[in-house]
Design a protein around this motif. Structure first.
Motif, short mmCIF file in Angstrom:
data_model
loop_
_atom_site.label_atom_id
_atom_site.label_comp_id
_atom_site.label_asym_id
_atom_site.label_seq_id
_atom_site.Cartn_x
_atom_site.Cartn_y
_atom_site.Cartn_z
N MET A 74 0.83 -1.21 0.00
CA MET A 74 0.00 0.00 0.00
C MET A 74 0.86 1.26 0.00
N LYS A 75 1.96 1.20 0.71
CA LYS A 75 2.88 2.35 0.74
C LYS A 75 3.40 2.66 -0.66
N LEU A 76 3.75 1.63 -1.41
CA LEU A 76 4.23 1.82 -2.78
C LEU A 76 3.13 2.36 -3.69
N LYS A 84 2.51 5.29 -13.37
CA LYS A 84 3.45 4.35 -13.99
C LYS A 84 4.64 4.08 -13.08
N GLU A 85 5.13 5.11 -12.42
CA GLU A 85 6.26 4.94 -11.49
C GLU A 85 5.86 4.08 -10.31
N ARG A 86 4.65 4.27 -9.82
CA ARG A 86 4.17 3.48 -8.68
C ARG A 86 4.12 2.00 -9.05
N PHE A 90 6.40 -1.08 -7.76
CA PHE A 90 5.74 -2.25 -7.18
C PHE A 90 6.38 -3.53 -7.75
N PHE A 91 6.56 -3.57 -9.06
CA PHE A 91 7.23 -4.70 -9.70
C PHE A 91 8.68 -4.83 -9.21
N GLN A 92 9.38 -3.70 -9.11
CA GLN A 92 10.78 -3.73 -8.68
C GLN A 92 10.90 -4.26 -7.25
N ILE A 187 8.69 -9.52 -18.60
CA ILE A 187 7.27 -9.57 -18.23
C ILE A 187 6.84 -8.23 -17.62
N MET A 188 7.67 -7.70 -16.76
CA MET A 188 7.38 -6.42 -16.13
C MET A 188 7.25 -5.31 -17.18
#
Length: 198
Positions: A74-76, A84-86, A90-92, A187-188
């Motif tokens: 949730m913080k991310l 897009k950055e969020r 999240f993926f990173q 995939i990301m």
């Protein structure tokens, strides 16, 4: 005073954290009560008196993992940056979790879901609750992206959230089973491009 038989004092939260690592490494079926006793330092009597059973301890572990994980996620997703950055962050975060922890392989909750959700209602409930909270949060983020024009797709926020989640969970399972970081990054990238464009 005779103190024989008196259970030694211990920190409940610390025991759950130690048991979490044991279940994470071994899985539920591969983890014996003796393994838990060896790792936590508790005798079987103390373990059963405190947690009731191996399965009840497992539930406590999954609840703790769920609460900690959903807070981080949730913080991310709530960060005051572009959508897009969020989602990229999240993926990173997931990449780091899956490839930089040498002992804990992948997401404990996903591992538990794959191993036990079909036949264990407690695991199914915790896993489903986690996914639903995550879906709601991602749907909100997608809605923001559509509203600001950062996402120009014709799909609804719910459809985009479902697309993202299906990719995310497949990505996490592949991370554990294949340990192929290059594939994971592809995939990301492909998922984000399908939402935001190249």
């Amino acid at each position: 005073m005779n103190k024989r038989g008196r259970p030694r004092e211990f920190d409940y939260s610390s025991i759950v954290d130690v048991a979490m690592k044991t279940f994470w490494i071994r899985g539920y079926v591969g983890c014996s009560t003796q393994d838990l006793c060896n790792d936590t330092g508790l005798g079987k009597g103390s373990l059963y008196n405190t947690f009731g059973s191996k399965h009840e301890l497992y539930q406590q572990v999954l609840e703790r993992y769920h609460e900690t994980g959903i807070r981080e996620q949730m913080k991310l997703l709530d960060a005051p940056i572009l959508v897009k950055e969020r989602l990229s962050n999240f993926f990173q975060w997931a990449l780091k979790e899956d490839f930089e922890n040498s002992d804990q392989k992948g997401c404990l909750l996903i591992n538990a879901g794959v191993e036990r959700a079909q036949n264990d209602s407690a695991v199914q409930e915790i896993f489903s609750r986690h996914v639903e909270l995550l879906k709601q949060a991602i749907e909100k983020v997608m809605g923001e992206g559509l509203q600001t024009g950062e996402i120009s797709k014709k799909q609804t926020a719910e459809e985009l959230a479902s697309l993202f989640l299906s990719s995310y969970y497949g990505f996490r399972v592949l991370n554990v089973s294949m340990q192929n970081r290059m594939l994971s990054e592809q995939i990301m990238k492909g998922t984000l491009e399908s939402i935001f464009g190249a």
